[in-house]
Design a protein around this motif. Structure first.
Motif, PDB file in Angstrom:
ATOM      1  N   GLN A  47       0.828  -1.198   0.000  1.00 34.16           N
ATOM      2  CA  GLN A  47       0.000   0.000   0.000  1.00 34.16           C
ATOM      3  C   GLN A  47       0.864   1.249   0.000  1.00 34.16           C
ATOM      4  OE1 GLN A  47      -2.769  -0.793   3.216  1.00 34.16           O
ATOM      5  NE2 GLN A  47      -4.381  -1.098   1.715  1.00 34.16           N
ATOM      6  N   SER A  64      -3.602  -1.037  -5.218  1.00 34.56           N
ATOM      7  CA  SER A  64      -4.974  -1.158  -4.732  1.00 34.56           C
ATOM      8  C   SER A  64      -5.156  -2.435  -3.916  1.00 34.56           C
ATOM      9  CB  SER A  64      -5.956  -1.163  -5.896  1.00 34.56           C
ATOM     10  OG  SER A  64      -5.893  -2.402  -6.570  1.00 34.56           O
ATOM     11  N   THR A  65      -6.183  -2.422  -3.088  1.00 35.24           N
ATOM     12  CA  THR A  65      -6.520  -3.605  -2.289  1.00 35.24           C
ATOM     13  C   THR A  65      -6.845  -4.780  -3.196  1.00 35.24           C
ATOM     14  OG1 THR A  65      -7.334  -2.197  -0.515  1.00 35.24           O
ATOM     15  CG2 THR A  65      -8.094  -4.471  -0.514  1.00 35.24           C
ATOM     16  N   ARG A  66      -7.559  -4.503  -4.281  1.00 35.34           N
ATOM     17  CA  ARG A  66      -7.932  -5.569  -5.214  1.00 35.34           C
ATOM     18  C   ARG A  66      -6.692  -6.221  -5.831  1.00 35.34           C
ATOM     19  NH1 ARG A  66     -11.546  -3.940 -10.245  1.00 35.34           N
ATOM     20  NH2 ARG A  66      -9.541  -3.186 -10.940  1.00 35.34           N
ATOM     21  N   ASP A 126      -7.266   2.615  -0.239  1.00 35.08           N
ATOM     22  CA  ASP A 126      -7.230   2.716  -1.696  1.00 35.08           C
ATOM     23  C   ASP A 126      -7.267   4.171  -2.150  1.00 35.08           C
ATOM     24  OD1 ASP A 126      -6.986   0.037  -2.161  1.00 35.08           O
ATOM     25  OD2 ASP A 126      -8.998  -0.245  -2.994  1.00 35.08           O
ATOM     26  N   PHE A 157      -6.976  -0.084  -9.192  1.00 38.86           N
ATOM     27  CA  PHE A 157      -7.978   0.733  -8.531  1.00 38.86           C
ATOM     28  C   PHE A 157      -9.307   0.648  -9.267  1.00 38.86           C
ATOM     29  CE2 PHE A 157      -3.974   2.647  -7.154  1.00 38.86           C
ATOM     30  CZ  PHE A 157      -4.171   2.643  -5.781  1.00 38.86           C
ATOM     31  N   VAL A 191     -12.925   4.704  -7.356  1.00 36.99           N
ATOM     32  CA  VAL A 191     -11.773   5.365  -6.726  1.00 36.99           C
ATOM     33  C   VAL A 191     -11.091   6.288  -7.733  1.00 36.99           C
ATOM     34  CG1 VAL A 191      -9.474   4.974  -5.755  1.00 36.99           C
ATOM     35  CG2 VAL A 191     -11.398   3.578  -4.989  1.00 36.99           C
TER      36      VAL A 191
END
Length: 161
Positions: free
Chosen positions: A61, A66-68, A96, A132, A136
């Motif tokens: 991060q 991105s988290t995805r 994110d 992202f 976002v």
């Protein structure tokens, strides 16, 4: 032999059990010997997929991912879905958005001479390649300065204020 190979790999960086299993198979270590060595390393805490997933989220991060995308990378590394979900849950809710804003702030100065639409398109592409979501990307680029030199000459962060 399996233990030494695994320890050498772990000495370089943390790895998931799956990564170590693959490395030992590549070195043609018998499955039984590999399993015994990895079980022992897990018992003593040298292999911990949850710790790996948590550290992966934290480190990546900071690199504006991105988290995805991070979830997918961890699955590729063989981390079980439950552990990935737990690591993602520890991430900040707005992580994110923060990561996307940091990436745009970093990239924006190099795009300052380009027209607004070109800047928008290039930044949207970079954000999309980092995984992202469109929501976002839209939220972050909504605040993108429209003028060719608006807020850019001073080096100000376009998201402050």
């Amino acid at each position: 032999m399996a233990r030494e190979i695994a320890l050498r790999l772990l000495d370089m960086r943390d790895r998931t059990r799956h990564e170590l299993e693959q490395a030992l198979a590549k070195k043609q270590v018998p499955e039984q010997a590999a399993a015994e060595a990895l079980d022992r390393l897990t018992e003593v805490g040298l292999i911990d997929d949850q710790r790996f997933a948590d550290a992966w989220f934290e480190a990546q991060q900071r690199r504006q991912r991105s988290t995805r995308a991070l979830r997918q990378e961890l699955r590729t590394k063989g981390v079980h879905d439950e552990l990935v979900d737990q690591a993602a849950a520890t991430a900040d809710e707005g992580a994110d958005l923060q990561a996307a804003r940091a990436l745009v702030a970093k990239r924006l100065p190099s795009l300052q001479r380009l027209p607004h639409q070109v800047r928008y398109r290039r930044l949207a592409g970079q954000l999309a390649r980092r995984g992202f979501t469109p929501a976002v990307i839209s939220a972050v680029l909504r605040d993108l300065p429209k003028g060719d030199d608006e807020g850019l000459e001073t080096g100000a962060d376009p998201f402050d204020g």
